[in-house]
Design a protein around this motif. Structure first.
Motif, PDB file in Angstrom:
ATOM      1  N   LYS A   5       1.203  -1.103   0.223  1.00  0.00           N
ATOM      2  CA  LYS A   5       0.079  -0.373   0.097  1.00  0.00           C
ATOM      3  C   LYS A   5       0.792   1.292  -0.184  1.00  0.00           C
ATOM      4  O   LYS A   5       0.564   2.117  -0.617  1.00  0.00           O
ATOM      5  CB  LYS A   5      -0.781  -0.135   0.674  1.00  0.00           C
ATOM      6  CG  LYS A   5      -2.124  -0.899   0.194  1.00  0.00           C
ATOM      7  CD  LYS A   5      -3.035  -1.065   1.956  1.00  0.00           C
ATOM      8  CE  LYS A   5      -4.262  -2.278   1.774  1.00  0.00           C
ATOM      9  NZ  LYS A   5      -5.346  -1.894   2.679  1.00  0.00           N
ATOM     10  N   PRO A   6       1.642   1.238   0.938  1.00  0.00           N
ATOM     11  CA  PRO A   6       2.585   2.425   0.548  1.00  0.00           C
ATOM     12  C   PRO A   6       3.438   2.766  -0.652  1.00  0.00           C
ATOM     13  O   PRO A   6       3.792   3.598  -1.058  1.00  0.00           O
ATOM     14  CB  PRO A   6       3.694   2.763   2.025  1.00  0.00           C
ATOM     15  CG  PRO A   6       3.364   1.482   2.850  1.00  0.00           C
ATOM     16  CD  PRO A   6       1.992   1.159   2.242  1.00  0.00           C
ATOM     17  N   ARG A   8       3.008   1.356  -3.330  1.00  0.00           N
ATOM     18  CA  ARG A   8       1.289   2.437  -3.745  1.00  0.00           C
ATOM     19  C   ARG A   8       1.237   3.793  -4.282  1.00  0.00           C
ATOM     20  O   ARG A   8       1.151   4.123  -5.163  1.00  0.00           O
ATOM     21  CB  ARG A   8       0.789   1.077  -4.223  1.00  0.00           C
ATOM     22  CG  ARG A   8      -0.959   1.618  -5.468  1.00  0.00           C
ATOM     23  CD  ARG A   8      -2.252   0.463  -5.346  1.00  0.00           C
ATOM     24  NE  ARG A   8      -2.534   0.459  -6.106  1.00  0.00           N
ATOM     25  CZ  ARG A   8      -2.631  -0.770  -6.821  1.00  0.00           C
ATOM     26  NH1 ARG A   8      -2.675  -1.560  -6.410  1.00  0.00           N
ATOM     27  NH2 ARG A   8      -3.589  -0.854  -8.696  1.00  0.00           N
ATOM     28  N   GLU A   9       1.225   4.164  -2.940  1.00  0.00           N
ATOM     29  CA  GLU A   9       0.791   5.263  -2.877  1.00  0.00           C
ATOM     30  C   GLU A   9       1.673   5.851  -3.265  1.00  0.00           C
ATOM     31  O   GLU A   9       1.720   7.207  -4.213  1.00  0.00           O
ATOM     32  CB  GLU A   9       0.291   5.912  -1.416  1.00  0.00           C
ATOM     33  CG  GLU A   9      -0.812   5.494  -1.417  1.00  0.00           C
ATOM     34  CD  GLU A   9      -2.132   5.975  -1.778  1.00  0.00           C
ATOM     35  OE1 GLU A   9      -1.788   7.434  -1.730  1.00  0.00           O
ATOM     36  OE2 GLU A   9      -2.965   5.226  -2.183  1.00  0.00           O
ATOM     37  N   LEU A  10       3.696   5.882  -2.740  1.00  0.00           N
ATOM     38  CA  LEU A  10       4.151   6.676  -3.720  1.00  0.00           C
ATOM     39  C   LEU A  10       4.189   6.675  -4.839  1.00  0.00           C
ATOM     40  O   LEU A  10       5.109   7.714  -5.401  1.00  0.00           O
ATOM     41  CB  LEU A  10       5.843   5.801  -2.727  1.00  0.00           C
ATOM     42  CG  LEU A  10       6.753   6.737  -3.513  1.00  0.00           C
ATOM     43  CD1 LEU A  10       6.812   7.654  -2.872  1.00  0.00           C
ATOM     44  CD2 LEU A  10       7.678   5.858  -3.329  1.00  0.00           C
ATOM     45  N   LYS A  12       1.554   6.051  -6.677  1.00  0.00           N
ATOM     46  CA  LYS A  12       0.008   6.864  -7.388  1.00  0.00           C
ATOM     47  C   LYS A  12       0.949   7.952  -7.820  1.00  0.00           C
ATOM     48  O   LYS A  12      -0.036   9.472  -8.188  1.00  0.00           O
ATOM     49  CB  LYS A  12      -0.588   6.548  -6.761  1.00  0.00           C
ATOM     50  CG  LYS A  12      -1.848   7.406  -6.502  1.00  0.00           C
ATOM     51  CD  LYS A  12      -3.178   6.735  -6.231  1.00  0.00           C
ATOM     52  CE  LYS A  12      -4.300   7.084  -6.202  1.00  0.00           C
ATOM     53  NZ  LYS A  12      -5.487   6.901  -5.170  1.00  0.00           N
ATOM     54  N   ASN A  13       1.546   8.971  -6.026  1.00  0.00           N
ATOM     55  CA  ASN A  13       2.258   9.967  -6.056  1.00  0.00           C
ATOM     56  C   ASN A  13       3.180  10.853  -6.909  1.00  0.00           C
ATOM     57  O   ASN A  13       2.896  12.462  -7.521  1.00  0.00           O
ATOM     58  CB  ASN A  13       2.150  10.327  -4.349  1.00  0.00           C
ATOM     59  CG  ASN A  13       0.991  10.595  -3.469  1.00  0.00           C
ATOM     60  OD1 ASN A  13       0.097  10.339  -4.024  1.00  0.00           O
ATOM     61  ND2 ASN A  13       1.434  10.057  -2.799  1.00  0.00           N
ATOM     62  N   ASN A  17       1.192   4.870 -12.763  1.00  0.00           N
ATOM     63  CA  ASN A  17       0.342   3.394 -12.152  1.00  0.00           C
ATOM     64  C   ASN A  17       0.359   2.714 -12.265  1.00  0.00           C
ATOM     65  O   ASN A  17       1.669   1.405 -13.464  1.00  0.00           O
ATOM     66  CB  ASN A  17      -0.918   3.562 -13.614  1.00  0.00           C
ATOM     67  CG  ASN A  17      -1.855   2.209 -14.085  1.00  0.00           C
ATOM     68  OD1 ASN A  17      -2.039   2.336 -12.415  1.00  0.00           O
ATOM     69  ND2 ASN A  17      -2.703   1.988 -14.699  1.00  0.00           N
TER      70      ASN A  17
END
Length: 108
Positions: A5-6, A8-10, A12-13, A17
């Motif tokens: 999750k972190p 993926r967020e990194l 995404k930001n 994709n």
């Protein structure tokens, strides 16, 4: 999964994709084999070896273009948080088990 999750967020930001898939094994394997053989294919689960307590994941990352990838690579090298996440993620992997490749988009 806690790191996914972190990470993926990194990504995404920064406009990347990311898709992650887990290879199905276990009871489904026989059905997968049968279907693959009917189509004249080999089930990928037969070609990738993993220990019983390991999982096989496929991760796809999509960048706008080569410049986007190059710029982010340079930026991530300087990002302390990205470095920590990367190290934690790599420590979970079996050494030598990662396969990487760069693909170009096929215009059809």
């Amino acid at each position: 999964m806690q790191l996914a999750k972190p990470v993926r967020e990194l990504f995404k930001n920064v406009g990347v994709n990311q898709e992650i898939f887990q290879l199905k094994v276990g009871p489904d394997l026989h059905e997968q084999d049968k279907m693959a053989e009917q189509m004249g294919f080999t089930n990928i689960a037969k070609t990738i070896a993993a220990k019983e307590d390991e999982e096989v994941w496929l991760e796809l990352q999509f960048y706008r273009d080569q410049k986007h990838l190059d710029d982010l690579g340079a930026k991530m090298q300087k990002d302390e948080n990205a470095g920590k996440l990367g190290k934690q993620f790599m420590d979970l992997l079996t050494p030598g088990s990662c396969i990487e490749g760069w693909f170009s988009h096929v215009n059809i």
